[in-house]
Enzyme design. Structure first.
Site, short mmCIF file in Angstrom:
data_model
loop_
_atom_site.label_atom_id
_atom_site.label_comp_id
_atom_site.label_asym_id
_atom_site.label_seq_id
_atom_site.Cartn_x
_atom_site.Cartn_y
_atom_site.Cartn_z
N ASP A 1 0.79 -1.15 -0.14
CA ASP A 1 -0.11 0.01 -0.08
C ASP A 1 0.97 1.10 -0.05
O ASP A 1 1.96 1.24 0.43
CB ASP A 1 -0.72 0.00 1.31
CG ASP A 1 -2.03 -0.87 1.28
OD1 ASP A 1 -2.11 -1.84 0.06
OD2 ASP A 1 -3.09 -0.88 2.04
N ASP A 2 0.19 2.27 -0.45
CA ASP A 2 0.72 3.72 -0.07
C ASP A 2 1.81 4.10 -1.29
O ASP A 2 2.37 5.41 -1.07
CB ASP A 2 1.16 3.84 1.31
CG ASP A 2 0.30 3.89 2.07
OD1 ASP A 2 -1.12 3.50 1.78
OD2 ASP A 2 0.51 4.02 3.48
N HIS B 1 -6.13 2.83 -4.31
CA HIS B 1 -6.11 3.13 -2.80
C HIS B 1 -6.56 4.45 -2.54
O HIS B 1 -6.16 5.07 -1.48
CB HIS B 1 -4.59 2.78 -2.34
CG HIS B 1 -4.45 2.64 -1.00
ND1 HIS B 1 -5.45 1.74 0.20
CD2 HIS B 1 -3.50 3.03 -0.06
CE1 HIS B 1 -5.05 1.71 1.05
NE2 HIS B 1 -4.00 2.50 1.22
N HIS C 1 -5.90 9.83 -0.02
CA HIS C 1 -5.81 8.99 1.13
C HIS C 1 -5.68 10.08 2.46
O HIS C 1 -4.84 9.83 3.40
CB HIS C 1 -4.21 8.23 1.19
CG HIS C 1 -4.11 7.11 1.98
ND1 HIS C 1 -3.60 7.25 3.12
CD2 HIS C 1 -4.13 5.95 1.91
CE1 HIS C 1 -3.39 6.07 3.73
NE2 HIS C 1 -3.79 5.05 2.85
N HIS D 1 3.80 -2.21 3.24
CA HIS D 1 3.89 -0.67 2.65
C HIS D 1 5.31 -0.52 1.93
O HIS D 1 6.46 -0.56 2.53
CB HIS D 1 3.90 0.13 3.49
CG HIS D 1 2.45 0.26 4.26
ND1 HIS D 1 2.04 -0.78 5.14
CD2 HIS D 1 1.17 0.72 4.20
CE1 HIS D 1 0.74 -0.65 5.24
NE2 HIS D 1 0.06 0.36 4.96
#
Length: 232
Positions: free
Chosen positions: A48-49, A99, A103, A194
């Site tokens: 993620d991210d 995602h 965010h 991540h």
């Protein structure tokens, strides 16, 4: 006595809604794919991210050297300037997912219209950079609610969760992360990491070594969720 009962009821209701929103595996508001029911010792790895211009290439190098597929859930506002990195992810056989664009910590509180706009913007940026359709979605922070469920249904996304949250963003020692994985590792697991974190590549090496030692094989997320994809 009546007051005590009322307090207990209120606390219980609040606890339920907290669990429903903050536990992605609860699937209270929408069905989220978090783990495959199988006896085959296979798992999928997700990040993620990203994309992160420093760490993502390092993570990709490890995956390339070990011939491991992964899925990267990307933040839309990180795409500009990293388009080539996204294309590299696709070229090397990995998958990407939405995602959200912002965010933002306030994302779960967005109105339906604002939430849809945020998700569509991220999707468009990803598709423009890669030329690939994007249908997989992972909620920021893993938080779900009725508004998000409505947006996901409206936009036709397939929501993806996890059953192993490494908590690597809290920067525990690799040993603690491996211990956490060991407690939760089952056939069909989805592991959350991540790629933006410092030393994410070194952590990945240790995680892959542990997974191999336990007799598991890392497969593409597509394979793990093939039945659902066919139904979708």
């Amino acid at each position: 006595m009546h007051i005590l009962v009322s307090v207990v009821i209120i606390v219980s209701v609040m606890a339920f809604f907290f669990y429903a929103s903050y536990s992605i595996r609860a699937c209270i508001y929408m069905r989220v794919f978090c783990c495959k029911k199988t006896e085959e010792k296979i798992i999928a790895i997700t990040f993620d991210d990203g994309p992160d211009p420093i760490q993502t290439p390092k993570v990709l190098k490890v995956l390339r050297e070990k011939h491991i597929p992964a899925c990267f859930f990307c933040i839309g506002n990180k795409i500009k300037g990293n388009e080539e990195l996204l294309r590299q992810i696709i070229k090397e056989g990995h998958r990407i997912g939405n995602h959200s664009f912002s965010h933002s910590g306030y994302f779960p509180l967005y109105t339906f219209q604002r939430m849809c706009h945020d998700l569509i913007t991220c999707q468009q940026e990803l598709e423009k950079a890669t030329g690939q359709p994007v249908l997989w979605f992972r909620p920021p922070f893993g938080v779900t609610n009725p508004t998000l469920a409505k947006a996901v249904r409206r936009l036709g996304y397939i929501p993806i969760g996890w059953n192993i949250r490494t908590l690597d963003t809290q920067q525990p020692t690799p040993e603690k992360i491996i211990k956490r994985i060991k407690k939760r590792l089952v056939p069909g697991s989805i592991l959350l990491l991540h790629d933006r974190m410092p030393d994410s590549d070194r952590l990945l090496v240790q995680v892959l070594e542990f997974i191999e030692k336990e007799g598991y094989t890392v497969v593409a997320l597509d394979r793990l969720m093939q039945q659902m994809l066919n139904a979708h």
